[in-house]
Design a protein around this motif. Structure first.
Motif, short mmCIF file in Angstrom:
data_model
loop_
_atom_site.label_atom_id
_atom_site.label_comp_id
_atom_site.label_asym_id
_atom_site.label_seq_id
_atom_site.Cartn_x
_atom_site.Cartn_y
_atom_site.Cartn_z
N HIS A 9 -7.55 -48.34 11.34
CA HIS A 9 -6.12 -48.70 11.40
C HIS A 9 -5.94 -50.07 10.73
O HIS A 9 -5.84 -51.12 11.37
N ARG B 146 -3.60 -51.60 9.17
CA ARG B 146 -2.44 -52.46 9.39
C ARG B 146 -2.58 -53.35 10.62
O ARG B 146 -2.06 -54.48 10.65
N SER B 147 -3.30 -52.85 11.64
CA SER B 147 -3.46 -53.67 12.85
C SER B 147 -4.43 -54.82 12.62
O SER B 147 -4.73 -55.58 13.52
N ARG C 58 0.87 -59.93 10.25
CA ARG C 58 2.23 -59.47 10.55
C ARG C 58 2.23 -58.56 11.79
O ARG C 58 3.11 -58.65 12.64
N TYR C 59 1.24 -57.69 11.86
CA TYR C 59 1.12 -56.78 13.00
C TYR C 59 0.84 -57.59 14.27
O TYR C 59 1.46 -57.39 15.31
N PHE D 124 -8.77 -58.08 18.64
CA PHE D 124 -7.37 -57.66 18.73
C PHE D 124 -7.24 -56.43 19.63
O PHE D 124 -6.36 -56.36 20.49
N MET E 288 0.31 -47.84 19.78
CA MET E 288 0.00 -48.74 18.66
C MET E 288 0.86 -48.38 17.44
O MET E 288 1.18 -49.24 16.62
N HIS E 289 1.19 -47.10 17.32
CA HIS E 289 2.02 -46.68 16.18
C HIS E 289 3.49 -47.08 16.35
O HIS E 289 4.24 -47.04 15.37
N VAL F 69 4.34 -50.05 16.87
CA VAL F 69 4.39 -51.28 16.05
C VAL F 69 4.47 -50.90 14.57
O VAL F 69 5.24 -51.49 13.81
N ASP F 70 3.70 -49.87 14.17
CA ASP F 70 3.78 -49.40 12.77
C ASP F 70 5.20 -48.97 12.42
O ASP F 70 5.70 -49.28 11.34
N LEU G 245 7.46 -51.96 11.96
CA LEU G 245 7.21 -52.62 10.66
C LEU G 245 7.75 -51.78 9.51
O LEU G 245 8.35 -52.32 8.56
#
Lengths: 199, 83
Positions: free
Chosen positions: A15, A17-18, A22-23, A46, B42-43, B45-46, B49
């Motif tokens: 993943h 993006r995490s 920004r995330y 994280f 968690m998605h 947050v995706d 964004l």
């Protein structure tokens, strides 16, 4: 009241993006961000913070908190300098009071268990299981089955029918049609399922 | 932008994070992203964004806190676009 969460580390790694600032800023408080940026393995760090917030959220929901998505309102305190531990105790602050959490880190997963205090956490039973299925329904099904199996063994209830119904998004256990006075928490991610119960 | 146009864009974003086959033509304003669509938290947050990028808006923590349903998400996007 207990809560838990599990992260499949192979999925966490994918993943991408995490792993971005920004995330992180959508999820973490200032102090957590400062700590995270100092960590050699930010993916692990994280996701440990995330799982701690998720497990703690499940506890405060049972305490009466309204359902929402507010990861920053749950603050992981007193973080140590590094997380090179197999087990790590964490102190969590929320508007519903402090939560006590235990993170267990293995090569495959990050498990976090939480309760209102240490004695309640220690009195609960938590398990991790490898899941045979990868769809959301299969993961959920096998995690529930794992919980029923453990409870059947412990309570010596071989024939009773177990099932879970959600009330206000909180899972409640039923045994042969009656709501059982057993606090439960379940989580699954990728190849891993985890559950806990407090009698 | 109309709520229908926002809903279409929102559905396209949500689709990327579905773990199972779900008919998005049947979703309503009350559809819950986690409970009904089984989206991993968690998605969420995706999705937030992606919505910021798609609509060129900023979603605050207070707004994100309420974005658990399709209807609430559309409402917050509309509010941000009107600013």
């Amino acid at each position: 009241m207990i809560g838990n969460d599990i992260i499949d580390r192979s999925l966490a790694q994918k993943h991408i993006r995490s792993q971005s600032s920004r995330y992180w800023q959508k999820v973490l408080n200032k102090e957590e961000l400062i700590w995270l940026k100092k960590q050699p393995d930010t993916v692990l760090a994280f996701h440990m913070l995330w799982a701690t917030k998720e497990a703690s959220y499940k506890v405060i929901r049972k305490m009466g908190a309204t359902r929402n998505f507010s990861p920053k309102s749950i603050i992981v305190n007193q973080l140590t300098n590094s997380i090179y531990y197999d087990s790590l105790y964490l102190n969590v602050q929320s508007s519903w009071g402090n939560i006590f959490a235990l993170a267990k880190i293995t090569e495959d997963s990050i498990e976090v268990y939480a309760a209102q205090d240490k004695s309640k956490l220690e009195a609960a039973i938590f398990c991790r299981i490898k899941l045979p299925g990868t769809t959301h329904s299969a993961q959920s099904h096998y995690t529930r089955k794992g919980l029923y199996r453990e409870l059947r063994k412990l309570l010596a209830l071989s024939t009773e029918k177990f099932y879970i119904q959600k009330e206000n998004s909180i899972p409640k256990l039923y045994i042969s049609g009656r709501k059982a006075p057993i606090d439960i928490s379940l989580s699954h991610h990728g190849n891993w399922g985890a559950f806990g119960f407090a009698l | 932008m109309s709520p229908e146009q926002i809903a279409e864009k929102l559905k396209k974003i949500i689709k990327q994070y579905l773990e199972e086959e779900i008919d998005l033509s049947k979703i309503s304003l009350d559809t819950d992203l986690i409970n009904d669509l089984k989206i991993n938290s968690m998605h969420l947050v995706d999705i937030i964004l992606d919505l910021e990028d798609e609509f060129d808006i900023e979603i605050s923590d207070d707004d994100a806190e309420q974005m658990l349903t399709v209807g609430k998400s559309i409402e917050i996007i509309q509010q941000q676009l009107a600013k």
